[in-house]
Motif scaffolding. Structure first.
Motif, PDB file in Angstrom:
ATOM      1  N   VAL A 224       0.857  -1.177   0.000  1.00 44.92           N
ATOM      2  CA  VAL A 224       0.000   0.000   0.000  1.00 44.92           C
ATOM      3  C   VAL A 224       0.900   1.236   0.000  1.00 44.92           C
ATOM      4  CG1 VAL A 224      -1.846   1.202   1.245  1.00 44.92           C
ATOM      5  CG2 VAL A 224      -1.662  -1.289   1.378  1.00 44.92           C
ATOM      6  N   SER A 225       0.464   2.294  -0.660  1.00 46.20           N
ATOM      7  CA  SER A 225       1.254   3.523  -0.669  1.00 46.20           C
ATOM      8  C   SER A 225       1.644   3.923   0.753  1.00 46.20           C
ATOM      9  CB  SER A 225       0.460   4.671  -1.305  1.00 46.20           C
ATOM     10  OG  SER A 225       1.163   5.890  -1.156  1.00 46.20           O
ATOM     11  N   ARG A 229      -1.764   6.216   4.578  1.00 43.86           N
ATOM     12  CA  ARG A 229      -2.230   4.823   4.548  1.00 43.86           C
ATOM     13  C   ARG A 229      -2.960   4.399   5.816  1.00 43.86           C
ATOM     14  NH1 ARG A 229       2.468   0.577   5.494  1.00 43.86           N
ATOM     15  NH2 ARG A 229       2.442   0.492   3.239  1.00 43.86           N
ATOM     16  N   GLY A 235      -5.156   5.140   1.426  1.00 43.78           N
ATOM     17  CA  GLY A 235      -4.610   3.827   1.124  1.00 43.78           C
ATOM     18  C   GLY A 235      -4.403   3.611  -0.366  1.00 43.78           C
ATOM     19  N   ILE A 257       0.752  -2.668   6.427  1.00 45.30           N
ATOM     20  CA  ILE A 257       0.362  -1.611   7.369  1.00 45.30           C
ATOM     21  C   ILE A 257       0.660  -2.076   8.790  1.00 45.30           C
ATOM     22  CG2 ILE A 257      -1.631  -0.347   8.291  1.00 45.30           C
ATOM     23  CD1 ILE A 257      -2.800  -0.475   5.426  1.00 45.30           C
ATOM     24  N   GLU A 290      -9.138  -1.785   3.200  1.00 45.93           N
ATOM     25  CA  GLU A 290      -8.271  -2.577   2.333  1.00 45.93           C
ATOM     26  C   GLU A 290      -9.034  -3.721   1.668  1.00 45.93           C
ATOM     27  OE1 GLU A 290      -4.857  -1.933   1.515  1.00 45.93           O
ATOM     28  OE2 GLU A 290      -5.833  -0.086   2.226  1.00 45.93           O
TER      29      GLU A 290
END
Length: 293
Positions: A224-225, A229, A235, A257, A290
């Protein structure tokens, strides 16, 4: 598949031209503080350059041997979906150390770059040396002129293109080798194509179309970036996922994460450069986001 540390030192004892060399002697900002680059190089692990053909041949054979070993085991074979091949820094096919230390001046990389230039411009092309005045890393202040369109800029843009050519070339050959070994029914996966997260083309990730055109690759993936996030954040994806799926590939998001339960040792504000989510309740919200993504 990129040896570092003691493994790299052992390899480079017999292949001295393969040891990465960054030529870094300056100080640049990093993580909101000033870090002396010489100290980074002095404490950083050694690394074998991906420009080494000897390393590449050995790495391909190692992956094949691993697959054959897993496939020969009745229990493992029944659960083996495919192979994810990691190389470069953090197994994500970046040129190792580029962000903090700059480009690789090892003899192996210099020879590979010279051969690439002669292939492109002809055997009589004279200027085949690695550009010593290329800005060292992607945390330096950008120059006043950032659009490199002049003829004299070609030595810089050439190296940027070469960086991605080399990484994509390694990935494509790994994929071809595995496809021939595994057949059509198992997945071949790589971390690649972080076009929305990386702003320096010398990372090696800027020939995504070339990778997408390979019939031997089934899926690409990224985390994920790292920007925005956590709880309440967007996200974002690091790559153009719609383009990837349009080419018939799977796109996989690696959820790294940090949960609120993470404990780093030793515990300090600088232990992890990514903040963890602040509560279990908020972490559950992040996981729902997510899952929706």
């Amino acid at each position: 598949m990129t040896p570092t540390g003691a493994a790299a030192d052992a390899w480079c004892a017999d292949h001295p031209e393969d040891k990465m060399d960054w030529h870094v002697v300056h100080t640049t900002p990093y993580n909101n503080g000033m870090v002396n680059e010489t100290s980074i190089v002095g404490t950083a692990p050694s690394a074998v350059t991906v420009a080494s053909d000897a390393w590449f041949e050995a790495a391909q054979q190692a992956v094949v041997n691993l697959y054959r070993s897993l496939n020969a085991d009745p229990e493992f074979s029944d659960h083996l979906l495919g192979m994810h091949v990691g190389g470069g820094e953090t197994c994500e096919w970046f040129h190792y150390g580029l962000r903090e230390r700059g480009i690789d001046y090892s003899p192996a990389n210099a020879k590979k770059y010279a051969a690439w230039l002669r292939e492109r411009y002809g055997e009589d092309y004279a200027d085949t040396a690695l550009p010593e005045d290329l800005p060292g890393n992607d945390r330096m202040e950008p120059p006043e002129r950032t659009l490199l369109t002049r003829e004299s800029d070609r030595r810089y843009t050439d190296y940027a293109e070469y960086s991605s050519w080399l990484m994509s070339e390694r990935i494509l050959h790994f994929a071809r080798t595995l496809r021939q070994e595994m057949g059509p029914d198992r997945l071949v996966v790589f971390f690649y194509g972080y076009l929305f997260e990386l702003y320096d083309p010398r990372t090696g990730h800027f020939l995504l179309r070339r990778v997408l055109e390979s019939p031997d690759i089934d899926a690409l993936t990224s985390p994920v970036s790292y920007t925005d996030r956590n709880h309440g954040g967007i996200g974002a994806l690091m790559s153009p996922a719609d383009s990837i799926t349009t080419h018939g590939k799977l796109w996989i998001v690696e959820n790294d994460i940090r949960s609120p339960n993470i404990i780093r040792c030793p515990a300090s504000p600088d232990t992890d450069w990514v903040d963890k989510v602040d509560s279990v309740e908020h972490y559950n919200d992040v996981l729902i986001r997510e899952a929706a993504q």
